[in-house]
Design a protein around this motif. Structure first.
Motif, PDB file in Angstrom:
ATOM      1  N   LYS A  62       0.833  -1.210   0.000  1.00  0.00           N
ATOM      2  CA  LYS A  62       0.000   0.000   0.000  1.00  0.00           C
ATOM      3  C   LYS A  62       0.864   1.255   0.000  1.00  0.00           C
ATOM      4  CE  LYS A  62      -3.548   2.417   2.690  1.00  0.00           C
ATOM      5  NZ  LYS A  62      -4.383   2.387   3.915  1.00  0.00           N
ATOM      6  N   MET A  63       1.915   1.246   0.814  1.00  0.00           N
ATOM      7  CA  MET A  63       2.812   2.404   0.918  1.00  0.00           C
ATOM      8  C   MET A  63       3.515   2.679  -0.405  1.00  0.00           C
ATOM      9  SD  MET A  63       5.861   2.798   3.721  1.00  0.00           S
ATOM     10  CE  MET A  63       6.945   4.214   3.799  1.00  0.00           C
ATOM     11  N   LEU A  82      13.036 -15.373   0.346  1.00  0.00           N
ATOM     12  CA  LEU A  82      12.231 -15.907  -0.753  1.00  0.00           C
ATOM     13  C   LEU A  82      10.782 -16.129  -0.329  1.00  0.00           C
ATOM     14  CD1 LEU A  82      12.258 -16.844  -3.684  1.00  0.00           C
ATOM     15  CD2 LEU A  82      12.880 -19.144  -2.890  1.00  0.00           C
ATOM     16  N   ARG A  83      10.550 -16.394   0.937  1.00  0.00           N
ATOM     17  CA  ARG A  83       9.177 -16.581   1.418  1.00  0.00           C
ATOM     18  C   ARG A  83       8.361 -15.287   1.323  1.00  0.00           C
ATOM     19  NH1 ARG A  83      12.359 -17.093   6.128  1.00  0.00           N
ATOM     20  NH2 ARG A  83      12.184 -15.328   7.586  1.00  0.00           N
ATOM     21  N   ASP A  84       9.034 -14.158   1.079  1.00  0.00           N
ATOM     22  CA  ASP A  84       8.335 -12.886   0.894  1.00  0.00           C
ATOM     23  C   ASP A  84       7.993 -12.624  -0.569  1.00  0.00           C
ATOM     24  OD1 ASP A  84       8.627 -12.050   3.675  1.00  0.00           O
ATOM     25  OD2 ASP A  84      10.757 -11.772   3.219  1.00  0.00           O
ATOM     26  N   LYS A  85       8.027 -13.657  -1.393  1.00  0.00           N
ATOM     27  CA  LYS A  85       7.843 -13.454  -2.836  1.00  0.00           C
ATOM     28  C   LYS A  85       6.525 -12.783  -3.171  1.00  0.00           C
ATOM     29  CE  LYS A  85       5.973 -18.086  -3.758  1.00  0.00           C
ATOM     30  NZ  LYS A  85       6.156 -19.339  -4.514  1.00  0.00           N
ATOM     31  N   ASN A 142       3.255  -8.578  -5.722  1.00  0.00           N
ATOM     32  CA  ASN A 142       2.204  -7.565  -5.590  1.00  0.00           C
ATOM     33  C   ASN A 142       2.660  -6.167  -5.985  1.00  0.00           C
ATOM     34  OD1 ASN A 142       0.159  -9.313  -4.697  1.00  0.00           O
ATOM     35  ND2 ASN A 142       0.847  -9.183  -2.568  1.00  0.00           N
ATOM     36  N   ILE A 143       3.969  -5.937  -6.032  1.00  0.00           N
ATOM     37  CA  ILE A 143       4.453  -4.631  -6.509  1.00  0.00           C
ATOM     38  C   ILE A 143       4.989  -4.728  -7.933  1.00  0.00           C
ATOM     39  CG2 ILE A 143       5.015  -3.854  -4.169  1.00  0.00           C
ATOM     40  CD1 ILE A 143       8.000  -4.273  -4.854  1.00  0.00           C
ATOM     41  N   ALA A 167      12.425 -15.530 -11.648  1.00  0.00           N
ATOM     42  CA  ALA A 167      11.572 -16.326 -12.545  1.00  0.00           C
ATOM     43  C   ALA A 167      10.089 -16.098 -12.281  1.00  0.00           C
ATOM     44  CB  ALA A 167      11.915 -17.804 -12.389  1.00  0.00           C
ATOM     45  N   GLN A 168       9.753 -15.511 -11.125  1.00  0.00           N
ATOM     46  CA  GLN A 168       8.355 -15.354 -10.747  1.00  0.00           C
ATOM     47  C   GLN A 168       7.862 -13.914 -10.790  1.00  0.00           C
ATOM     48  OE1 GLN A 168       7.085 -18.061  -7.386  1.00  0.00           O
ATOM     49  NE2 GLN A 168       9.302 -18.363  -7.209  1.00  0.00           N
ATOM     50  N   ILE A 169       8.733 -12.976 -11.176  1.00  0.00           N
ATOM     51  CA  ILE A 169       8.332 -11.578 -11.321  1.00  0.00           C
ATOM     52  C   ILE A 169       8.878 -11.035 -12.623  1.00  0.00           C
ATOM     53  CG2 ILE A 169       8.158 -11.152  -8.834  1.00  0.00           C
ATOM     54  CD1 ILE A 169      10.884  -9.773  -8.954  1.00  0.00           C
ATOM     55  N   ASN A 170       8.229  -9.984 -13.116  1.00  0.00           N
ATOM     56  CA  ASN A 170       8.668  -9.361 -14.366  1.00  0.00           C
ATOM     57  C   ASN A 170       9.682  -8.244 -14.130  1.00  0.00           C
ATOM     58  OD1 ASN A 170       6.974 -10.904 -16.137  1.00  0.00           O
ATOM     59  ND2 ASN A 170       5.224  -9.690 -15.420  1.00  0.00           N
ATOM     60  N   THR A 171       9.607  -7.587 -12.978  1.00  0.00           N
ATOM     61  CA  THR A 171      10.539  -6.508 -12.678  1.00  0.00           C
ATOM     62  C   THR A 171      11.957  -7.065 -12.569  1.00  0.00           C
ATOM     63  OG1 THR A 171       8.798  -5.414 -11.395  1.00  0.00           O
ATOM     64  CG2 THR A 171      11.056  -4.603 -11.106  1.00  0.00           C
TER      65      THR A 171
END
Length: 375
Positions: free
Chosen positions: A179-180, A203-206, A211-212, A237-241
Motif C-alpha cells: 500500500k505504501m 524468498l518466502r516474501d515473494k 504484488n508490486i 523467474a516469478q516476477i517481471n521486474t
C-alpha cells in the motif's frame, strides 16, 4: 612507473541529515584518502570507501587502512609498472580487502593518466578500446534513505526532483508495505524509480514482490541474501521486474553465477566493492556481453570517489543513471575545490588531466601535516 612514497589521511564528515538503509543509520562518515607519489613527482589520489562498521559488506575503514599500510604498500615499491592493468594483477594477488585494493588502484589510474597527459575518463575509454569523444556529462540519480511513512518519502522525492534529479532510488525495508509503495508510485507515476532492499527480505516474501510487480519500478535491487544467487534466480523467474544484484558481486565468478543461473537483469557496479577500476571494466564487459545491464552505484563518497564514479559512468557500458549525487547533498563541505553540481539531471565529468579534481585548502592542510612515507 615506480611508486616511491605515500600518505594516508582520515577525514570525518557529519551528514547533513541522518541516512538510513537496511538496519543501519549513518550520521557520520569517516573516509581515508590515500596519496601516492611516483618517480616523476606526480601525486595520485584514491579513496577508501568502506564504512566504519561492516553493515554493507564485511569490510571497514580500519581494516582497509591496516591492509594498505601493512600489506599493500610494503610490496608496492618493489617493482615498476608499465600499465594500470599490470598493477591490478599485482594488487589482486595481495588478497587484501577489495576496498583497500580499490583505494590504491584508483590513485594508480590518476598517476598513469597524469603521466600520459589524459584524463582518467579518457584513460578508461582507451583501456576498453573506445576512441570516441569523451562525454562531458552523465545522467545521474539519487538514493533516498528509509523513512517512516509514505508522506515522508513523497516529500523527500519532491525535494530531489526540485533539485534536478530525474531518477529516484528508494531504500526499502520490511516496514514498507504494498500500500505504501503504491501510494508513492501513484504520486509519481512517470518518474524513473527503483527500490533497493539491501538484503532485507527472504524468498518466502515473494508475494510482496509479486504484488508490486505492476508498479513499473525499473528494478528491485538486492532483495534477498548478500551471498545468494539461487533464491534470487527463483524470485526473478516469478516476477517481471528485473532484479539488480549489488552486495554479492565481487569478481568474475560472481558475475558468471548471475549469467548462468539467471539471477538478475542488472548489476550495480561499485569500483570499491570489486577492487578497483581494472576489475570494474572487466566485469562490466563480461556482464554486458552476456545480456546484463550495469550501472554505477554510490557509497556516500567524497569528491575524489565521485570523480572516479563519473568517469566510469560515462563509458558506453553504462546506460542507466547511477547513484552519483551533487557534492552538497550529504556533507556541509567536501574536500575538493570545485564541487559537483547537478544541472538538468546531469553532472559534468572532469575533463582535465588526471582525475580532474584538486583537494581544497582544508584537505591540503591536513595532508601537509603528514610526512611522505617512503616505500
Amino acid at each position: 612507473m615506480q611508486i616511491v612514497s605515500y600518505k594516508i589521511q582520515q577525514f570525518s564528515f557529519k551528514l547533513k541529515h541522518s541516512y538510513r538503509f537496511a538496519d543501519a543509520i549513518y550520521r557520520d562518515r569517516p573516509i581515508n584518502i590515500i596519496a601516492l607519489k611516483d618517480d616523476l613527482g606526480n601525486v595520485g589520489l584514491g579513496e577508501v570507501e568502506a564504512f566504519e562498521f561492516p553493515n554493507y559488506i564485511d569490510e571497514t575503514q580500519r581494516q582497509c587502512v591496516f591492509s594498505i599500510t601493512s600489506r599493500i604498500m610494503p610490496l608496492l615499491g618493489s617493482k615498476a609498472y608499465d600499465t594500470p592493468f599490470e598493477f591490478a594483477r599485482f594488487i589482486n594477488s595481495t588478497n587484501a580487502p577489495y576496498m583497500a585494493r580499490a583505494a590504491v588502484e584508483m590513485a594508480i589510474w590518476d598517476l598513469f593518466a597524469k603521466r600520459n597527459g589524459v584524463s582518467v575518463q579518457k584513460l578508461m575509454m582507451l583501456a576498453v578500446g573506445d576512441n570516441s569523444a569523451t562525454k562531458s556529462a552523465v545522467n545521474v540519480g539519487v538514493a533516498i534513505g528509509i523513512k517512516d511513512s509514505a508522506s515522508d518519502v513523497i516529500k523527500s522525492i519532491q525535494t530531489e526532483l526540485d533539485q534536478g534529479y530525474t531518477r529516484i532510488k528508494l531504500k526499502v525495508n520490511r516496514n514498507y508495505t504494498v500500500k505504501m509503495l503504491t501510494e508513492i508510485r501513484t504520486k509519481f507515476p512517470d518518474i524513473l524509480m527503483m527500490i533497493d532492499c539491501n538484503s532485507q527480505f527472504h524468498l518466502r516474501d515473494k508475494s510482496f514482490f509479486q504484488n508490486i510487480d505492476g508498479l513499473d519500478f525499473a528494478m528491485i535491487e538486492q532483495p534477498l541474501g548478500k551471498k545468494d544467487f539461487i533464491d534470487h534466480a527463483k524470485l526473478q523467474a516469478q516476477i517481471n521486474t528485473p532484479i539488480c544484484l549489488d552486495e554479492n558481486i565481487f569478481n568474475s565468478e560472481d558475475v558468471w553465477k548471475v549469467i548462468n543461473r539467471h539471477s538478475a537483469g542488472f548489476i550495480n557496479m561499485k569500483l570499491a566493492r570489486v577492487g578497483g577500476i581494472a576489475n570494474a571494466l572487466a566485469l562490466s564487459a563480461l556482464a554486458v556481453n552476456h545480456g546484463l545491464q550495469v550501472w554505477c552505484g554510490g557509497m556516500l563518497e567524497t569528491g575524489i570517489g565521485r570523480a572516479y564514479n563519473l568517469a566510469l559512468a560515462s563509458l558506453d557500458y553504462y546506460r542507466f543513471p547511477g547513484d552519483i549525487s551533487a557534492s552538497d547533498r550529504y556533507y556541509q563541505q567536501d574536500i575538493i575545490k570545485s564541487e559537483f553540481e547537478i544541472k538538468n539531471g546531469k553532472i559534468a565529468v572532469p575533463q582535465s588531466i588526471g582525475l580532474g579534481v584538486e583537494l581544497n585548502d582544508h584537505a591540503q592542510k591536513k595532508f601537509a601535516e603528514l610526512d611522505w612515507i617512503k616505500i
